[in-house]
Scaffold this active site. Structure first.
Site, PDB file in Angstrom:
ATOM      1  CE  LYS A   1      -2.206  -1.098   3.870  1.00 16.68           C
ATOM      2  NZ  LYS A   1      -1.651  -2.410   4.248  1.00 16.68           N
TER       3      LYS A   1
ATOM      4  NE  ARG B   1      -4.240  -1.580  10.083  1.00 20.39           N
ATOM      5  CZ  ARG B   1      -3.179  -0.997   9.511  1.00 20.39           C
ATOM      6  NH1 ARG B   1      -3.219   0.264   9.150  1.00 20.39           N
ATOM      7  NH2 ARG B   1      -2.092  -1.695   9.273  1.00 20.39           N
TER       8      ARG B   1
ATOM      9  NE  ARG C   1       7.670  -2.812   5.865  1.00 19.07           N
ATOM     10  CZ  ARG C   1       6.361  -2.544   5.871  1.00 19.07           C
ATOM     11  NH1 ARG C   1       5.758  -2.088   4.785  1.00 19.07           N
ATOM     12  NH2 ARG C   1       5.638  -2.755   6.941  1.00 19.07           N
TER      13      ARG C   1
ATOM     14  NE  ARG D   1       6.521  -0.523  10.253  1.00 20.06           N
ATOM     15  CZ  ARG D   1       5.402  -0.572   9.546  1.00 20.06           C
ATOM     16  NH1 ARG D   1       5.346  -0.010   8.356  1.00 20.06           N
ATOM     17  NH2 ARG D   1       4.334  -1.179  10.026  1.00 20.06           N
TER      18      ARG D   1
ATOM     19  NE  ARG E   1       2.439  -5.168  11.200  1.00 20.64           N
ATOM     20  CZ  ARG E   1       3.488  -4.939  10.398  1.00 20.64           C
ATOM     21  NH1 ARG E   1       4.658  -5.517  10.641  1.00 20.64           N
ATOM     22  NH2 ARG E   1       3.357  -4.151   9.371  1.00 20.64           N
TER      23      ARG E   1
HETATM   24  P1  AMP Z   1       0.907   0.276   8.922  1.00 24.85           P
HETATM   25  O1  AMP Z   1       2.010   1.248   8.732  1.00 24.85           O
HETATM   26  O2  AMP Z   1      -0.336   0.623   8.163  1.00 24.85           O
HETATM   27  O3  AMP Z   1       1.359  -1.152   8.702  1.00 24.85           O
HETATM   28  O4  AMP Z   1       0.484   0.376  10.458  1.00 24.85           O
HETATM   29  C1  AMP Z   1       1.389   0.011  11.492  1.00 24.85           C
HETATM   30  C2  AMP Z   1       0.641  -0.147  12.795  1.00 24.85           C
HETATM   31  O5  AMP Z   1       0.028   1.107  13.161  1.00 24.85           O
HETATM   32  C3  AMP Z   1      -0.522  -1.140  12.753  1.00 24.85           C
HETATM   33  O6  AMP Z   1      -0.096  -2.478  12.972  1.00 24.85           O
HETATM   34  C4  AMP Z   1      -1.383  -0.613  13.901  1.00 24.85           C
HETATM   35  O7  AMP Z   1      -0.842  -0.979  15.159  1.00 24.85           O
HETATM   36  C5  AMP Z   1      -1.238   0.882  13.764  1.00 24.85           C
HETATM   37  N1  AMP Z   1      -2.278   1.443  12.866  1.00 24.85           N
HETATM   38  C6  AMP Z   1      -2.090   2.022  11.646  1.00 24.85           C
HETATM   39  N2  AMP Z   1      -3.261   2.409  11.106  1.00 24.85           N
HETATM   40  C7  AMP Z   1      -4.221   2.055  11.998  1.00 24.85           C
HETATM   41  C8  AMP Z   1      -5.637   2.153  12.021  1.00 24.85           C
HETATM   42  N3  AMP Z   1      -6.314   2.666  10.994  1.00 24.85           N
HETATM   43  N4  AMP Z   1      -6.289   1.682  13.120  1.00 24.85           N
HETATM   44  C9  AMP Z   1      -5.623   1.174  14.175  1.00 24.85           C
HETATM   45  N5  AMP Z   1      -4.293   1.009  14.207  1.00 24.85           N
HETATM   46  C10 AMP Z   1      -3.584   1.449  13.136  1.00 24.85           C
END
Ligand code: AMP
Length: 190
Positions: free
Chosen positions: A14, A89, A128, A134, A146
């Site tokens: 994404k 989400r 990654r 991260r 996740r």
């Molecule tokens: P991402 O960068 O989208 O993979 O997000 C990394 C982490 O941030 C996720 O595993 C969640 O812990 C948190 N996170 C990101 N976006 C959301 C969301 N819309 N709702 C809840 N947690 C989020």
């Protein structure tokens, strides 16, 4: 306005695709994960709270996430449209996004979902993790959590947007330009 929800499990690509699409379509890219990471880096109150969930591979609570997203959209009042990456989400988040956009006399145009099978996701995220810095990419059990959370809490949004005839599934395996092209085929219809 074109408002795209870029959807898919962790590691689907994404963020990578959003970087290309925002230039091509002149859209503002909002990644809730990036906003959380920025807050973690700067040790804000929001960052400290978010970190306790993110490091375990869990979702940050809806209320906090929705407030943050609203603020990000408001910061970009002159935008021609948005790419939402990693949001919504949950169904509560999807409802909140709908309400926010309708209050701005617009709506979600499409959910574009990158479809990638789980074992490829795990491999991509571990790869990654070697360079992303991260914590949630570094540990295979957190990565698997996740993906589990995605199926348990997030995947239902496919049906949510299908009901509104807004769901577009894309094969998320291939080269980066090939996938950008597949997404563009959808976005060019709006
Ligand atoms: P991402 O960068 O989208 O993979 O997000 C990394 C982490 O941030 C996720 O595993 C969640 O812990 C948190 N996170 C990101 N976006 C959301 C969301 N819309 N709702 C809840 N947690 C989020």
């Amino acid at each position: 306005m074109i408002n795209v929800v870029l959807f898919g499990p962790p590691g689907a690509g994404k963020g990578t695709q959003a970087e290309f699409l925002k230039e091509k379509y002149q859209l503002v890219h909002i990644s809730t994960g990036d906003v959380f990471r920025f807050n973690i880096k700067n040790a804000t109150e929001l960052g400290v709270l978010a970190k306790s969930f993110i490091d375990k591979g869990q979702l940050v609570p809806d209320e906090v996430t929705i407030d943050m997203l609203n603020a990000e959209v408001d910061k970009n009042s002159d935008a021609k449209g948005f790419i939402f990456d990693g949001f919504p989400r949950t169904e509560a988040q999807a409802n909140a996004l709908g309400e926010l956009l309708v209050s701005k006399k617009t709506d979600v145009t499409a959910m574009v979902a990158l479809e990638v099978e789980d074992e490829i996701l795990v491999k991509r995220l571990l790869e990654r993790g070697k360079t992303s810095g991260r914590a949630d990419d570094a540990d295979e059990s957190v990565i698997r959590n996740r993906i589990k959370v995605y199926y348990a809490e997030t995947a239902i949004l496919k049906g949510y947007y299908e009901k509104q005839n807004k769901y577009y599934g894309i094969d998320g395996v291939g080269s980066i330009p090939e996938i950008t092209e597949r997404i563009s085929t959808v976005l060019d219809t709006f």
